[in-house]
Scaffold this active site. Structure first.
Site, PDB file in Angstrom:
ATOM      1  N   GLU A  92      10.789  12.947  -4.582  1.00 54.03           N
ATOM      2  CA  GLU A  92      10.490  12.184  -3.360  1.00 54.03           C
ATOM      3  C   GLU A  92       9.815  13.118  -2.352  1.00 54.03           C
ATOM      4  O   GLU A  92      10.020  14.335  -2.374  1.00 54.03           O
ATOM      5  CB  GLU A  92      11.800  11.592  -2.835  1.00 54.03           C
ATOM      6  CG  GLU A  92      11.760  10.901  -1.501  1.00 54.03           C
ATOM      7  CD  GLU A  92      10.880   9.673  -1.416  1.00 54.03           C
ATOM      8  OE1 GLU A  92       9.690   9.781  -1.767  1.00 54.03           O
ATOM      9  OE2 GLU A  92      11.355   8.617  -0.959  1.00 54.03           O
ATOM     10  N   ASP A  93       8.997  12.552  -1.479  1.00 55.54           N
ATOM     11  CA  ASP A  93       8.298  13.375  -0.485  1.00 55.54           C
ATOM     12  C   ASP A  93       9.226  13.867   0.622  1.00 55.54           C
ATOM     13  O   ASP A  93       9.285  15.048   0.929  1.00 55.54           O
ATOM     14  CB  ASP A  93       7.083  12.626   0.104  1.00 55.54           C
ATOM     15  CG  ASP A  93       7.428  11.231   0.648  1.00 55.54           C
ATOM     16  OD1 ASP A  93       8.614  10.847   0.646  1.00 55.54           O
ATOM     17  OD2 ASP A  93       6.489  10.531   1.059  1.00 55.54           O
ATOM     18  N   ASP A  96      14.588  11.105   5.197  1.00 55.06           N
ATOM     19  CA  ASP A  96      14.636  10.901   6.635  1.00 55.06           C
ATOM     20  C   ASP A  96      16.020  10.338   6.976  1.00 55.06           C
ATOM     21  O   ASP A  96      16.971  11.098   7.069  1.00 55.06           O
ATOM     22  CB  ASP A  96      13.477   9.940   6.964  1.00 55.06           C
ATOM     23  CG  ASP A  96      13.179   9.788   8.433  1.00 55.06           C
ATOM     24  OD1 ASP A  96      13.289  10.763   9.159  1.00 55.06           O
ATOM     25  OD2 ASP A  96      12.808   8.671   8.852  1.00 55.06           O
ATOM     26  N   LYS A 124      14.591  15.839   6.911  1.00 56.52           N
ATOM     27  CA  LYS A 124      14.800  15.805   8.371  1.00 56.52           C
ATOM     28  C   LYS A 124      16.267  15.468   8.608  1.00 56.52           C
ATOM     29  O   LYS A 124      16.609  14.302   8.826  1.00 56.52           O
ATOM     30  CB  LYS A 124      13.952  14.690   8.991  1.00 56.52           C
ATOM     31  CG  LYS A 124      12.472  14.956   9.102  1.00 56.52           C
ATOM     32  CD  LYS A 124      11.854  13.751   9.822  1.00 56.52           C
ATOM     33  CE  LYS A 124      10.358  13.747   9.750  1.00 56.52           C
ATOM     34  NZ  LYS A 124       9.789  12.464  10.222  1.00 56.52           N
ATOM     35  N   PHE A 145       6.798  13.678  13.105  1.00 55.51           N
ATOM     36  CA  PHE A 145       6.127  12.910  12.058  1.00 55.51           C
ATOM     37  C   PHE A 145       5.076  13.775  11.383  1.00 55.51           C
ATOM     38  O   PHE A 145       4.145  14.256  12.017  1.00 55.51           O
ATOM     39  CB  PHE A 145       5.492  11.632  12.615  1.00 55.51           C
ATOM     40  CG  PHE A 145       5.160  10.670  11.523  1.00 55.51           C
ATOM     41  CD1 PHE A 145       6.126   9.816  11.006  1.00 55.51           C
ATOM     42  CD2 PHE A 145       3.880  10.651  10.965  1.00 55.51           C
ATOM     43  CE1 PHE A 145       5.827   8.946   9.965  1.00 55.51           C
ATOM     44  CE2 PHE A 145       3.576   9.776   9.918  1.00 55.51           C
ATOM     45  CZ  PHE A 145       4.548   8.933   9.429  1.00 55.51           C
ATOM     46  N   VAL A 146       5.239  13.990  10.089  1.00 55.29           N
ATOM     47  CA  VAL A 146       4.354  14.899   9.368  1.00 55.29           C
ATOM     48  C   VAL A 146       3.465  14.161   8.366  1.00 55.29           C
ATOM     49  O   VAL A 146       3.823  13.094   7.869  1.00 55.29           O
ATOM     50  CB  VAL A 146       5.159  15.999   8.630  1.00 55.29           C
ATOM     51  CG1 VAL A 146       5.813  16.943   9.629  1.00 55.29           C
ATOM     52  CG2 VAL A 146       6.200  15.408   7.701  1.00 55.29           C
ATOM     53  N   ARG A 158      -3.441  11.894   3.355  1.00 56.64           N
ATOM     54  CA  ARG A 158      -2.745  12.288   2.129  1.00 56.64           C
ATOM     55  C   ARG A 158      -3.447  13.457   1.449  1.00 56.64           C
ATOM     56  O   ARG A 158      -2.880  14.168   0.632  1.00 56.64           O
ATOM     57  CB  ARG A 158      -2.689  11.110   1.141  1.00 56.64           C
ATOM     58  CG  ARG A 158      -1.845   9.936   1.603  1.00 56.64           C
ATOM     59  CD  ARG A 158      -1.597   8.987   0.437  1.00 56.64           C
ATOM     60  NE  ARG A 158      -1.128   7.674   0.861  1.00 56.64           N
ATOM     61  CZ  ARG A 158       0.154   7.367   1.084  1.00 56.64           C
ATOM     62  NH1 ARG A 158       1.084   8.287   0.956  1.00 56.64           N
ATOM     63  NH2 ARG A 158       0.498   6.153   1.435  1.00 56.64           N
TER      64      ARG A 158
END
Ligand code: IMP
Ligand code: MG
Length: 168
Positions: A92-93, A96, A124, A145-146, A158
């Site tokens: 997963e990226d 959050d 995060k 927010f990245v 992206r």
């Protein structure tokens, strides 16, 4: 765009994560990439893993931020193959609130993998709403927010080889 993590930093960390994953999985390993954000991370991770590593993709969508409390996700694209008896790592990226990942872990665990672990490039922790288990974390970051390295803002950015913070 402000650079938070450079391409070189990411490359080194991904290599180290792959090393950890390899040590924990001496047998055949199956990676489940969460589209779309994790596709770049998957590609780099995979190239640091043995020839026998297999991959599959799942696409999920949150039911909208207003219903965040439920954390329920919709499967937009399911896996091509089953997970029974396999050693699986979810790729997963970013984690959050942890709600999406918790829900996905439950769905995949119900399919009977021998083991199920999770690798997230970013975390995060200040945003966490549920105590989700993530065995491999690339970088712990602040609540900003990245974008880049697969992550988007309205489907853009992206392509960036680094992780940046969008100047609003
Ligand atoms: P959550 O953990 O259920 O809140 O959802 C995590 C998902 O939200 C990730 O898979 C991303 O798609 C998205 N997301 C959260 N933070 C960011 C960010 O800083 N940049 C891009 N996407 C993000
Ligand atoms: Mg995502």
């Amino acid at each position: 765009m402000h650079t938070l993590l450079s391409a070189v930093q990411i490359q080194e960390r991904v290599r180290a994560l792959a090393g950890e994953i390899r040590l924990d999985h001496p047998g055949e390993l199956h990676l489940v990439c969460v589209l779309k954000g994790a596709f770049v991370f998957l590609a780099d991770l995979l190239r640091e893993l043995p020839d026998t590593t297999t991959i599959d993709f799942v696409a999920i969508s949150s039911y909208g931020k207003s219903t965040r409390s439920s954390g329920e996700v919709r499967l937009l694209k399911d896996l091509d193959t089953g997970l029974e008896g396999r050693d699986v790592v979810i790729v997963e990226d970013i984690v959050d609130t942890g709600l999406t990942l918790t829900y996905l872990q439950d769905i995949l665990r119900a399919r009977g993998p021998r083991s199920l672990k999770t690798a997230c490039l970013l975390s995060k922790p200040s945003r966490r709403q549920v105590d989700v288990k993530v065995e491999y974390i690339g970088f712990t970051i602040e609540d900003k927010f990245v974008v880049g390295y697969g992550l988007d803002y309205a489907e853009h950015y992206r392509n960036l080889p680094y992780i940046g913070i969008v100047q609003q």
